[in-house]
Write an enzyme that holds these catalytic residues in place. Structure first.
Site, PDB file in Angstrom:
ATOM      1  CG  HIS A 265     -15.251 120.043  -6.266  1.00  0.00           C
ATOM      2  ND1 HIS A 265     -14.320 119.043  -6.102  1.00  0.00           N
ATOM      3  CD2 HIS A 265     -16.422 119.523  -5.830  1.00  0.00           C
ATOM      4  CE1 HIS A 265     -14.897 117.970  -5.585  1.00  0.00           C
ATOM      5  NE2 HIS A 265     -16.178 118.234  -5.414  1.00  0.00           N
ATOM      6  CD  GLU A 310     -16.412 120.547  -2.550  1.00  0.00           C
ATOM      7  OE1 GLU A 310     -17.576 120.511  -2.142  1.00  0.00           O
ATOM      8  OE2 GLU A 310     -15.650 119.561  -2.464  1.00  0.00           O
TER       9      GLU A 310
END
Ligand SMILES: *[C@@H]1O[C@H](CO)[C@@H](O)[C@H](O)[C@H]1NC(C)=O
Length: 493
Positions: A265, A310
């Site tokens: 992420h 995320e």
């Protein structure tokens, strides 16, 4: 001079992989260099420095992080890579101000969780505290029955943090008439991590301020002595919908119907630059991309994904997997997740399930050969971007080096900077990732087919549902200092 310059460039060429070299595990491992990983993380840290100290969803530092990855993928590596940006929307939130004033008019140290609702402004809430029971095993005040017989009408409820979801505590406090909650940390000190209440709970909670254990203990003593303890809480917060992006880049080389995927992420939390979380995985993928582009003739396509949002609930990766048709999901033969792989006091955790095939073994073999002790874990925690892939039955494995004390004491904090990386761990993990990738790029033996029946399998409809519901705030043993297993890695309650 001219001659020596030519000699120099000839030497340089000789030490660089030739575009026709076959991709091997040894070559890809050798291509991974600590100083290149350092350079990427220096850039990400610098991006945060110039953009208010973070690279969070909805913030300019995230956009700059996307630009940085896209410049490499589309700029430098354009001849070998196809790159696209996948936009999606999510609820952005930011606490602009939080203030707690104690019974003696004193300012109290306080932090605000993600998605904290605002109090009335400009005055905030001033009310008497009502103490609530503590249950350190099951978590305090997370069950409806914990609130039996409590009337918090017009009060600020004093509740202990830990073990169970903060959002549940706030939901029940609201049902019992509380105007807000003063949540006190379960460990002493002021160095504690920021939880999220979850975008899915917007409109259902009362405002909260998270204060140190020491402050609450003094108030509890005064309440016990029969005193009326009056405290003020002020929260100024905004919430709106913002567009954000996944960056996907894949090799032109390789079979489009047989894809190896790697994900990390790209966003940080708002509290810090996210150099370990997840600059480490981001850097690993960039270096792997820079390495694989030197080779030709490998069988399977390699696709890198840098996920957005995320930290807000796996939002980018769940969006991506929710958009895959069954035919597209079938083409993804393996997914590797690299989230937090350079923790300063690393554990070497390899995550897998019964459908992971030889992936975890490939990672583990290399780590063990480097003298590392490997811990094996599962995907039960559901707290990183593998979730959508596991739910589609795509064989998946992950590496992780630990969050919170002692592994990463700067987890979700402003000190997650370049000083918060163990360079040996990051290098060794990236080399392990390189070897596993090279093997699967050439040879998928030992990889099962995408599962259509498995305990984890939930399918596309469920992922879509999950994407809508965002991330549930799962149960966990603590904020700072209490994360006792890597299974609990990303959850702060
Ligand atoms: C995000 O929201 C904007 C504004 O409502 C809309 O125009 C855009 O199409 C949305 N994007 C996606 C990917 O849904």
């Amino acid at each position: 001079m001219k001659l020596s310059r030519q000699a120099g460039s000839a030497l340089l060429l000789a030490s660089t992989a030739i575009a026709t070299d076959p991709l091997t595990a040894d070559r890809l491992e050798a291509d991974i260099k600590t100083d290149e990983l350092q350079r990427v993380l220096w850039n990400l840290n610098h991006i945060a420095d110039r953009n208010g100290g973070n690279r969070a969803f909805g913030e300019p530092g995230y956009k700059a992080s996307v630009d940085f990855v896209v410049e490499r993928a589309q700029g430098r590596f354009h001849p070998e890579m196809n790159t696209f940006i996948q936009p999606f929307n999510h609820t952005y939130d930011k606490t602009l101000e939080i203030k707690v004033t104690g019974p003696d008019g004193e300012d109290v140290f306080v932090i605000s969780p993600q998605y904290n609702p605002a109090t009335p402004l400009p005055g905030g809430i001033t009310a008497s505290l009502i103490n609530t029971p503590v249950n350190d095993e099951a978590g305090s005040m997370c069950a409806e029955s914990d609130w039996d017989g409590i009337d918090a009408t017009g009060k600020l409820a004093l509740v202990k943090r830990g073990v169970c979801a903060v959002s549940d505590k706030l939901k029940f406090a609201r049902a019992k008439g509380a105007l807000g909650v003063i949540l006190y940390n379960q460990a002493p000190g002021i160095n504690y991590a920021t939880p999220t209440l979850g975008a899915e709970n917007i409109g259902q909670l009362v405002p909260v301020g998270i204060v140190p254990l020491e402050a609450a203990e003094a108030w509890i003593a005064r309440l016990g002595a029969g005193e009326d303890v009056v405290v003020s809480l002020l929260v100024d917060a905004i919430a709106d919908t913002r567009e954000t992006w996944n960056v996907i880049s894949e090799t032109k080389e390789g079979d489009p119907n047989s894809v190896i995927m790697l994900g990390a992420h790209l966003d940080s939390v708002q509290q810090g630059p996210g150099v370990n979380d997840d600059g480490s995985g981001t850097a690993a993928l960039l270096e792997l991309m820079g390495a694989v582009k030197n080779y030709k003739g490998f069988k399977n396509k390699i696709r890198f994904a840098w996920w957005g949002a995320e930290e807000s609930g796996l939002v980018g990766s769940l969006y991506y997997t929710s958009q895959l048709s069954p035919a597209e999901a079938d083409k993804i033969k393996y997914y590797f997740n690299y989230d937090m792989i350079g923790s300063i006091e690393p554990i070497y955790a390899v995550g897998s399930d019964e459908n992971s095939g030889v992936g975890p073994q490939l990672l583990e073999e290399y780590l063990v050969a480097q003298g590392k002790t490997v811990e094996r874990g599962g995907f039960e925690d559901g707290n990183s971007d593998y979730v959508g892939f596991v739910e589609l039955g795509i064989p998946t494995a992950m590496l992780f080096t630990g969050a919170g004390e002692p592994w990463d004491p700067c987890y979700h904090q402003a000190c997650d900077t370049l000083d918060n990386i163990n360079w040996d761990a990051l290098t060794v993990n990236t080399k392990a990732a390189a070897r596993a990738l090279a093997r699967f790029a050439n040879d998928l033996s030992g990889v099962p087919a995408r599962a259509t029946t498995s305990p984890n399998l939930r399918g596309r409809a469920k992922i879509t549902q999950e994407f809508r519901r965002w991330k549930r705030v799962a149960e966990e043993g603590a904020s700072h200092g209490k994360m006792c297993s890597h299974k609990e890695k990303k959850v702060v309650v």
